[in-house]
Write a protein that holds these residues in place. Sequence first.
Motif, short mmCIF file in Angstrom:
data_model
loop_
_atom_site.label_atom_id
_atom_site.label_comp_id
_atom_site.label_asym_id
_atom_site.label_seq_id
_atom_site.Cartn_x
_atom_site.Cartn_y
_atom_site.Cartn_z
N ILE A 183 7.47 -69.94 15.07
CA ILE A 183 7.36 -71.56 15.87
C ILE A 183 5.53 -71.39 15.85
N ASN A 184 5.16 -72.16 16.02
CA ASN A 184 3.70 -73.11 16.76
C ASN A 184 4.34 -73.84 18.21
N LEU A 185 3.30 -72.82 18.65
CA LEU A 185 3.67 -73.23 20.79
C LEU A 185 2.29 -74.33 20.74
N SER A 186 2.13 -74.81 19.98
CA SER A 186 1.00 -75.65 20.44
C SER A 186 2.10 -77.51 20.16
N LYS A 187 3.09 -77.63 18.99
CA LYS A 187 3.89 -78.89 18.67
C LYS A 187 5.41 -78.60 18.80
N LEU A 188 5.84 -79.09 19.90
CA LEU A 188 7.63 -79.25 20.17
C LEU A 188 8.35 -80.15 19.48
N ASP A 189 9.06 -79.92 18.14
CA ASP A 189 9.71 -80.44 17.30
C ASP A 189 10.59 -81.91 18.05
N LYS A 190 11.55 -81.52 18.62
CA LYS A 190 12.16 -81.92 19.28
C LYS A 190 12.89 -82.00 20.80
N GLY A 191 12.79 -82.97 21.90
CA GLY A 191 13.21 -81.55 23.11
C GLY A 191 13.05 -83.21 23.97
N CYS A 192 13.98 -82.99 24.94
CA CYS A 192 14.17 -84.55 25.65
C CYS A 192 14.28 -83.95 27.55
N LEU A 193 14.40 -84.00 28.28
CA LEU A 193 13.87 -83.78 30.27
C LEU A 193 15.25 -85.04 31.04
N ILE A 194 16.18 -84.60 31.00
CA ILE A 194 17.28 -85.22 31.66
C ILE A 194 17.02 -84.92 33.15
N PHE A 195 17.16 -85.99 33.60
CA PHE A 195 15.91 -85.82 35.82
C PHE A 195 17.45 -86.17 36.29
N ASN A 196 17.88 -85.38 36.82
CA ASN A 196 19.60 -85.40 38.28
C ASN A 196 18.69 -86.56 39.09
N TYR A 197 18.68 -87.98 38.77
CA TYR A 197 17.91 -89.19 38.96
C TYR A 197 18.56 -90.89 38.62
N LYS A 198 19.16 -91.13 39.16
CA LYS A 198 19.88 -92.45 39.16
C LYS A 198 21.14 -92.36 37.67
N LYS A 199 22.16 -91.47 38.17
CA LYS A 199 23.24 -90.97 37.66
C LYS A 199 23.98 -92.22 37.51
N GLU A 200 23.94 -93.81 38.65
CA GLU A 200 24.60 -94.27 37.99
C GLU A 200 24.35 -95.33 36.63
N GLU A 201 23.14 -95.07 36.12
CA GLU A 201 22.61 -95.71 35.11
C GLU A 201 22.57 -94.81 34.71
N GLY A 202 23.14 -93.65 34.14
CA GLY A 202 23.01 -93.14 33.16
C GLY A 202 22.13 -91.91 32.90
N TYR A 203 21.32 -91.63 34.31
CA TYR A 203 20.48 -90.75 34.77
C TYR A 203 19.13 -91.09 33.78
N LYS A 204 18.04 -90.69 34.33
CA LYS A 204 16.68 -90.76 33.31
C LYS A 204 16.05 -89.96 32.07
N LEU B 64 13.42 -88.49 29.35
CA LEU B 64 11.74 -89.16 28.59
C LEU B 64 12.74 -87.47 26.96
N THR B 65 12.58 -88.51 26.10
CA THR B 65 12.38 -87.46 24.78
C THR B 65 11.65 -87.28 23.58
N VAL B 66 11.34 -86.69 23.37
CA VAL B 66 9.83 -86.61 22.39
C VAL B 66 11.41 -86.46 20.80
N ASP B 67 9.91 -87.28 19.71
CA ASP B 67 11.07 -86.68 19.06
C ASP B 67 9.80 -86.71 17.27
N SER B 68 8.94 -85.42 17.21
CA SER B 68 7.75 -84.92 16.32
C SER B 68 8.22 -85.69 15.04
#
Length: 352
Positions: free
Chosen positions: A158-179, A181-185
């Motif tokens: 695996i090349n550590l300089s490039k992430l293929d897919k990822g997301c961060l699910i923050f425990n924030y704004k739960k009522e709206e469905g959480y905030k 962030l996502t990437v898809d290279s």
Amino acid sequence: MINLYNTHIDSLSIHRVGNKSRNEPIFLSEQTFSLNDEIVPLMKEYFFKPFREKEENYFQFAHEVDLDYNDMFKLATEAFENPANMHDISKKITQHLFDQSNHPHIKNGEVYVTYLTNLNIDNNVVDAIGIFKSEMQTDFLQFEEKETHLEMILQQGINLSKLDKGCLIFNYKKEEGYKILTVDSNRYDARYWLEHFLSVDAFQDENYITKKYLKFCQGFAKDVVFPAEDKKEEVMFMNRSVNYFAKNDQFEETNFLNEVLDNPELIPEFKNYKVDKGEKYSIEDITSFPIANAAVSDARKSIKNVINLDTHIQIKMDFINPESAEKYVEKGWDEEKQMYYYLVYFNKEQKS
């Protein structure tokens, strides 16, 4: 805004998913990965670098009936309520991803599920769940000493300089469905990650609405102001629009139109354009909202302030001092040449 500098990886579970349509299996680890001081900084850079470099376009879990029917929303809530059970939840998350991996183009790969603490979002310190997937293998060389020479060994990893897919699910704004962030290279199947696995919509906060409204204004400037007036007025309309957003904390559509449209005949044109195009920009029912300064700064960078003429001449308008363009640039028509012209007033030429 997010800050990942002090983020701590509390737990890391590593699994592997195959492609169901090719009868590739799923592999679920029985225990978490034991992190050490050598691997932690490498994994943090691998996981977080794409989120520091990309524009922050947030998403939220969604479902047409109720959020409780969204599988990932339920799993994220379960993890935030019981972080000690994160490894078992990571297996459920990976199984859910595997269940969506049935398109022939989807690649197999390792899945990393992490529980993260001490993230900063909108000046709030929160926990988060990180889900990352590596798909692309890279060739690399290893060398081994023999008695009289070096042996070259070709391996893959695996090349550590490039992430293929990822997301961060923050425990924030739960009522709206959480905030989120996502990437898809590797966008070989754009629906696989966002729609099928995460099931998310754009998070419609003030940042999102500010961006969308300014995009709508750009469309109006191009489609209505330019044909009705000229290129100078198109540029100046966008300049006045951005300046209105920059100097106000709250957007009010009536005040906005009175301030930025010099030609009052264009006000009903603006309203008609909003009826026709508002849904495209997701602002059809919006007339008032808090303004996000970061979105205004981003928009200012992307808005063109140059008039390109067919005589291979460019006129660059100054967005910092817009009154100069209003006072010292005039457009006219030359009967003899049968051509338009711009008349520019100045006292002296400036040194470059």
